[in-house]
Design a protein around this motif. Sequence first.
Motif, PDB file in Angstrom:
ATOM      1  N   VAL A  13      16.983   3.386  52.590  1.00  0.00           N
ATOM      2  CA  VAL A  13      17.897   4.595  51.908  1.00  0.00           C
ATOM      3  C   VAL A  13      16.923   5.243  51.035  1.00  0.00           C
ATOM      4  O   VAL A  13      16.856   6.471  51.362  1.00  0.00           O
ATOM      5  CB  VAL A  13      19.079   3.969  50.955  1.00  0.00           C
ATOM      6  N   TRP A  75      25.022   7.508  45.585  1.00  0.00           N
ATOM      7  CA  TRP A  75      25.833   8.441  45.737  1.00  0.00           C
ATOM      8  C   TRP A  75      24.969   9.980  45.667  1.00  0.00           C
ATOM      9  O   TRP A  75      25.165  10.844  46.293  1.00  0.00           O
ATOM     10  CB  TRP A  75      26.949   8.388  44.703  1.00  0.00           C
ATOM     11  N   SER A  77      21.936  10.556  45.984  1.00  0.00           N
ATOM     12  CA  SER A  77      21.046  10.741  47.285  1.00  0.00           C
ATOM     13  C   SER A  77      21.921  11.268  48.131  1.00  0.00           C
ATOM     14  O   SER A  77      21.431  12.258  48.901  1.00  0.00           O
ATOM     15  CB  SER A  77      20.254   9.432  47.402  1.00  0.00           C
ATOM     16  N   SER A  78      23.022  10.502  48.519  1.00  0.00           N
ATOM     17  CA  SER A  78      23.675  10.919  49.949  1.00  0.00           C
ATOM     18  C   SER A  78      24.124  12.298  49.774  1.00  0.00           C
ATOM     19  O   SER A  78      24.255  13.336  50.594  1.00  0.00           O
ATOM     20  CB  SER A  78      24.487   9.861  50.028  1.00  0.00           C
ATOM     21  N   SER A 100      16.996  14.657  45.585  1.00  0.00           N
ATOM     22  CA  SER A 100      16.856  13.623  46.655  1.00  0.00           C
ATOM     23  C   SER A 100      15.327  12.699  46.448  1.00  0.00           C
ATOM     24  O   SER A 100      15.505  11.710  46.350  1.00  0.00           O
ATOM     25  CB  SER A 100      16.627  13.954  48.012  1.00  0.00           C
ATOM     26  N   ALA A 163      23.151  11.507  55.533  1.00  0.00           N
ATOM     27  CA  ALA A 163      23.857  11.204  54.418  1.00  0.00           C
ATOM     28  C   ALA A 163      24.854  10.011  54.639  1.00  0.00           C
ATOM     29  O   ALA A 163      24.802   9.349  53.724  1.00  0.00           O
ATOM     30  CB  ALA A 163      24.512  12.633  54.161  1.00  0.00           C
ATOM     31  N   SER A 164      25.442   9.994  55.605  1.00  0.00           N
ATOM     32  CA  SER A 164      26.631   9.127  55.914  1.00  0.00           C
ATOM     33  C   SER A 164      25.802   7.698  56.025  1.00  0.00           C
ATOM     34  O   SER A 164      26.287   6.971  55.415  1.00  0.00           O
ATOM     35  CB  SER A 164      27.364   9.378  57.233  1.00  0.00           C
ATOM     36  N   THR A 165      24.873   7.769  57.001  1.00  0.00           N
ATOM     37  CA  THR A 165      24.086   6.362  57.022  1.00  0.00           C
ATOM     38  C   THR A 165      23.631   5.936  55.594  1.00  0.00           C
ATOM     39  O   THR A 165      23.431   4.870  55.296  1.00  0.00           O
ATOM     40  CB  THR A 165      22.703   6.661  58.075  1.00  0.00           C
ATOM     41  N   SER A 166      22.977   7.043  54.886  1.00  0.00           N
ATOM     42  CA  SER A 166      22.303   6.567  53.609  1.00  0.00           C
ATOM     43  C   SER A 166      23.526   6.024  52.746  1.00  0.00           C
ATOM     44  O   SER A 166      23.148   4.835  52.164  1.00  0.00           O
ATOM     45  CB  SER A 166      21.702   7.597  53.004  1.00  0.00           C
ATOM     46  N   LEU A 167      24.518   6.444  52.726  1.00  0.00           N
ATOM     47  CA  LEU A 167      25.727   6.119  51.863  1.00  0.00           C
ATOM     48  C   LEU A 167      26.104   4.730  52.206  1.00  0.00           C
ATOM     49  O   LEU A 167      26.217   3.988  51.516  1.00  0.00           O
ATOM     50  CB  LEU A 167      26.739   7.110  51.636  1.00  0.00           C
TER      51      LEU A 167
END
Length: 174
Positions: A13, A75, A77-78, A100, A163-167
């Motif tokens: 992430v 959160w 970061s996403s 970021s 962003a979704s993948t990161s979260l």
Amino acid sequence: MKIVFGGVLLLAVAMGIGRFSYTPMLPFMQANLHLSNSTAGFIALSNYFGYFIGSMLCTFSLFKNKQLSLVVMIWISSLSIILLGFTENMILIFIGRFISGLASAIIFIFTTQIILTYIQSIQKNSYAGYLYSGVGIGIVGSSILLILFSSHLHLDGLWTLLASTSLILGLIGY
């Protein structure tokens, strides 16, 4: 090994998405936002500067609870990544990339501190290699996602996907 795997996901992430997903996103950004090479370089610079500031902040005693700081930074970061998909304003893009970078540095530093301390406590120093593989996994994984979805999604959708993948990965890893 479960704790180390969580660290792998957090480094994916922090570095793979928060720092290095900009590189495969750059052609899409240049095509859609009509960015010059110079502007693209300044956007990258804002992320590098954020990373520098984030790493310096970790040297101070600002963060009393590293684990809580990690979840907050996941959160942040996403959210900073998703911001990039919903603006064409260069100031907001610079700010998003700066944030970021800042969050990525904090996630990276605190994750490695926590996980390396754990690895040392269980006397499995060879596990450190697994931990750092998260950086490569994140870089390769985010690039593959972009390749797979770039013909189906516009710029905003690609940033939302990252962003979704990161979260998701961040919260699983935490």
